[in-house]
Design a protein around this motif. Sequence first.
Motif, PDB file in Angstrom:
ATOM      1  N   GLU B 121       0.845  -1.182   0.000  1.00 34.97           N
ATOM      2  CA  GLU B 121       0.000   0.000   0.000  1.00 34.97           C
ATOM      3  C   GLU B 121       0.888   1.242   0.000  1.00 34.97           C
ATOM      4  N   THR B 122       0.271   2.355  -0.347  1.00 33.94           N
ATOM      5  CA  THR B 122       0.974   3.633  -0.283  1.00 33.94           C
ATOM      6  C   THR B 122       0.792   4.169   1.127  1.00 33.94           C
ATOM      7  N   GLU B 123       1.864   4.188   1.901  1.00 36.92           N
ATOM      8  CA  GLU B 123       1.741   4.698   3.280  1.00 36.92           C
ATOM      9  C   GLU B 123       1.687   6.206   3.283  1.00 36.92           C
ATOM     10  N   GLU B 124       2.551   6.790   2.486  1.00 29.97           N
ATOM     11  CA  GLU B 124       2.506   8.220   2.230  1.00 29.97           C
ATOM     12  C   GLU B 124       3.145   8.405   0.865  1.00 29.97           C
ATOM     13  N   VAL B 125       3.091   9.606   0.337  1.00 28.64           N
ATOM     14  CA  VAL B 125       3.647   9.807  -1.003  1.00 28.64           C
ATOM     15  C   VAL B 125       5.118   9.419  -0.980  1.00 28.64           C
ATOM     16  N   GLY B 126       5.500   8.498  -1.848  1.00 26.52           N
ATOM     17  CA  GLY B 126       6.889   8.074  -1.918  1.00 26.52           C
ATOM     18  C   GLY B 126       7.257   6.964  -0.961  1.00 26.52           C
ATOM     19  N   VAL B 127       6.313   6.468  -0.175  1.00 31.41           N
ATOM     20  CA  VAL B 127       6.625   5.380   0.749  1.00 31.41           C
ATOM     21  C   VAL B 127       5.615   4.259   0.561  1.00 31.41           C
ATOM     22  N   TRP B 128       6.124   3.089   0.178  1.00 32.98           N
ATOM     23  CA  TRP B 128       5.234   1.939  -0.024  1.00 32.98           C
ATOM     24  C   TRP B 128       5.643   0.834   0.930  1.00 32.98           C
TER      25      TRP B 128
END
Lengths: 135, 223, 574
Positions: B121-128
């Motif tokens: 999942e995308t935890e935050e923009v730029g972090v999966w």
Amino acid sequence: MESLSPRIVAFCCDKSGYVAADMVGKLGMSLPESLEVIRVPCAGRIDAFHMLQALENGADGVLIFACHEENCQSLSGNLIVKARMGYVYGMMEKIGFERERLELCNVATNNGAKFAEAVQRKYDDLKRLGPSPLK
Amino acid sequence: MIKAEQKPVEEILDFLDPYNKILLVGCNACVAVCHAGGEKEVGLLASALRMARKNAGKRLEILEDCSTRQCEPEFVDELGEKAGDVEAILSIACGVGVQTLAKRFPEIPVYPGVNTKFMGETEEVGVWAERCQACGNCILHLTGGICPVARCAKQLLNGPCGGSQEGNCEIKKDVPCVWQQIYDRLKAIGQLHRMEQYIPAKKWGQESRDSGPRSIVREDLKL
Amino acid sequence: MRSSEDFRIAVFVDRCEGTLDPLLDEEMITYISGLPQVVFCDQDENLSSPQGLEKLTSRLTTGQADRAVIVGGSPRVYEQSFRRLNLETPLNPYMFLVANVREQVAWAIHDTERAREKAKAIIAKTIKETQFLSPIGREKVEIPKEALVIGGSIVGIRAALALAEANIRVILLTRAKDIGGKAIQLAHFYDRPDDVSSWFMEQVERVKNHPKIDVKTSAELKGIEGYLGNYRVTLRGPLGKGEVVKGSAVLLASGYDVVPNTEGIFGHRCFIFPPQMEAMLRDGGESLKDEKGKVIKTVTFILDLVNETIKIDSANAVKNALLLKRDHGCMVYVVCRDLKVSLDGMEKQYREAREMGVIFIKYDNPPRFSLVNGQINVEVGEVSTRMMGEEYTVSILSDLVVMSEQFVPSRDNEMLAHLLDIPLPQEGYLMDDNPQFTQVRANRRGVFLAGGCRYPQPLDEALVEAEAAASGVTELLSRGLYEYDLAVAEIDPGKCAVCLTCFRVCPHSAIVVEPYAEKNIYSTGGYEGDFKWRAARVLPTQCYGCGICVSSCPTKAITLKHLTDAEISLQLGA
């Protein structure tokens, strides 16, 4: 034959860098003729690809002129391009380019002198560093 | 969705050492979403590879293309013409894309330019972050929607191990203990009794990858 | 180069009133005329003059050329001239490129030979670049003359009145049961003798009775969406069915909150806060009396324990000090770190106050308070005596100590920023687009900010902002029509991976994700009828053309109409 005049590509954001570049002439200061100015609406328009493309097409150095941090008229265009530069530095190191060949310079519209000085400094640095490894 | 990460460029240069003309092909689906292999990345990587090879004194010609979605035979067919002309193909699609290409072009070596990491999942923009391991028999209904198979370092199915400290996994301080998260979640949704219900060992051999590659067949969809 | 197309390029050389003479000699003109696909090369002494541009326009009417290059000064000069003269050229204004051979070449490269070589290179490249130009249209959308004002403070009230006077229908929303806000606490203006209360009441009445203003009280916001010309605010209502109110623009006047600063003080009737001071001055007779009926002889204002960067407390202290001294015969002390009097006429009042005997004491270390015989003893180290090598501590026995209320961002700011998708910086106040130039605009087109929600400010300045914001709205809405160039980003929905990168990164909230795509990369088709896939879409009225989305898109689905990647590649020599 190697070029004795380092080719510098300067991406200039329309809200800061480009106006500063125009001001250089008005101040009677000078710019090296091997400088190529590319006008963009915001530094955020510049992608990592453009930076590499500049190097691939013969630039000895790439300068990016963007607004001062916290002054970007598109909020974070200057920060976005800075983050992308981080990625490009990593790539440059691995493919054989010196880090000095890419630099970010924060200017405002009235920083004509700063623009000229930054370009001159890069020009001198690149002369010392030598032409792009591609040549 | 599938998340992948570009391979270090030196590793790619290593594979490509024997070749002088390749096709670099990306995919505009999953790998594009995580910015590892879309059309934009194709241009970037191609430029970097060309320059690296030029600096090393050995030119590399790169044809660039990008599949709409590289796991679909029709889309991969579209590469036919370009592929006919090259010594090798470098794909920055996920592992599925690379294999679809290998199947379609049996005579041409195909190399992977990204490491397919996980479904996440995308935890935050730029972090999966990793969320699913395709174990084949989903038990999320028993764990409040949080997966211990993907998110527990030991894939424990019945509560945390002794290494769970203050909500963190013992393998790394910033990795949360998923059983702590499951406990908190089950409590919040009023299903704490599930913690007392024993989850038997998974049938790894039958449901998961462990005894061979799996397939799904839908007779009703077959043409 | 697209050799199958036959481009016809007109070149206009601006001699810039002779300043480019050595560069633009006959040889150069011949060179330019000889470049591929140039159909003619005209010269003018001053191209950006009305006459020069008129000549340019008539030359292009012949239809000989389908794109043009201006050789001369900075493109910014020509773009502004075109706009200033509202130039309608036979050629689409985006079919022009400018070769800047003046500021960055002729004036900056002092070796004339080198400058000439450089100019030639730039001109040749610019001419080649014209192959990538395409006409960019101008769009006109009808926008209803109606606006939404969120916030019933005096700022919202003033803005609503200004808009209504400009013939714009206003819906004024307030969470409270009635409009008004904090301004009612003020007793006096600092710069005019009028009584605030009656002025205030008058404003409120005018708004309530104005035929073009519709006030909705107890209105709670549930959602805000839309774009210039079509903003829709959903209000919370019973059974989840809230009313939807519409406006072409949104003006935020949601104010700020206050927290009384009680640090260092103790509960005692002698400690009061500014609203109580104002009330006393409004209602008190010739001699002021405290709660217990004791006459107030000494008043001390304590400033800068909070609100250090805001001038409201200073201004009110000076204003009230004068009133206390002149009308009530009090001894007044103002204890502060620094006095902020940068308000129209405030410097003068400060001087007046000092001349009347109000004592201003500056401190570094915060004052200490103690109770002495029913009075508050304010003990403070006077800073100016430090030069003499010692800190001189002053003790002021006060009947009344006026503390400050700390100004803090409204608790609604987070919600508003979230609903409107505008940035909320760390400090917590709603962010304006550019504090020097576009102070009252948020960075989303059609959204304006005024007053305390942007930053706590004195009433007079807040009112000016209210008028400025209303003026901004009026400017956009007055013709009932919004005209703009389609020099914006455009997304190809078929290529969109719906990764949401552009949606998240757009600084102007100009991108939405909607079902409008015929095809989608995740499907091989087989959907019938009117089914449309969701894809990102740029709202053209909202786009500022910065290009950040273009460079962020991983599938290269977005193009910036006025600066494509192809143009940049050509400039880089690819």
